[in-house]
Scaffold this active site. Structure first.
Site, PDB file in Angstrom:
ATOM      1  N   ARG A 134      69.431  35.643  44.169  1.00  0.00           N
ATOM      2  CA  ARG A 134      69.153  36.533  45.295  1.00  0.00           C
ATOM      3  C   ARG A 134      68.991  35.753  46.589  1.00  0.00           C
ATOM      4  NH1 ARG A 134      63.881  39.162  43.185  1.00  0.00           N
ATOM      5  NH2 ARG A 134      63.728  37.023  42.529  1.00  0.00           N
ATOM      6  N   SER A 157      61.883  42.919  39.767  1.00  0.00           N
ATOM      7  CA  SER A 157      61.094  43.739  38.842  1.00  0.00           C
ATOM      8  C   SER A 157      59.632  43.781  39.259  1.00  0.00           C
ATOM      9  CB  SER A 157      61.216  43.193  37.415  1.00  0.00           C
ATOM     10  OG  SER A 157      62.539  43.287  36.963  1.00  0.00           O
TER      11      SER A 157
END
Length: 160
Positions: A90, A127
């Site tokens: 990311r 998450s």
């Protein structure tokens, strides 16, 4: 191109994870999403629950399966004859951590790591962040597969 594994905790699986899975699956004959179990890590969903959510979320992907592993990832890969690990990136922070891990995995078991840059629209999703937002009553439906949203809210409300 053979068999690759995509390891992670996936607590829960997000659209960012699905982005990496879908893109990686196009380049390998088989992609196994490996739910890693770490007894030192507290997860919201059990290993079986995470595997079921991933199976639901990836049902439309060809050549993708799901397994749960414990212990050292490269030991499991070596036992199964897997020579490729897929990792999603990311940010540059992910890269800093993952490059050292990739080099260690290659040294230990001659397993290569293939990095997939997460699509920009998913680069801020994690998450942990999803659980935090949902835990405070925020909407997370645009960040997780449809099968995850309701189960996440139910799990959080049951914890009280």
């Amino acid at each position: 191109m053979g068999h690759a594994i995509y390891p992670g905790t996936f607590d829960p699986i997000t659209l960012g994870h699905l982005d990496v899975i879908g893109r990686a699956a196009k380049h390998f004959d088989r992609l196994t999403v490996v739910v890693m179990t770490n007894p030192k890590k507290q997860t919201l969903f059990s290993s079986d629950e995470r595997m079921e959510l991933i199976r639901e979320a990836t049902a439309s992907f060809a050549h993708v399966d799901v397994e749960a592993w414990e212990g050292l990832l490269v030991s499991g890969a070596k036992r199964r004859g897997v020579k490729a690990i897929v990792k999603g990136l990311r940010t540059s922070i992910d890269f800093e951590y993952e490059i050292a891990m990739a080099q260690m995995n290659h040294h230990l078991a001659e397993v290569d790591t293939f990095f997939v840059a997460t699509s920009p629209e998913f680069s801020y999703i994690s998450s942990s962040l999803i659980k935090e937002v949902a835990g405070h009553g925020g909407a997370v439906g645009e960040f997780v597969p449809e099968c995850v949203g309701a189960k996440l809210l139910a799990k959080l409300s049951a914890r009280g």
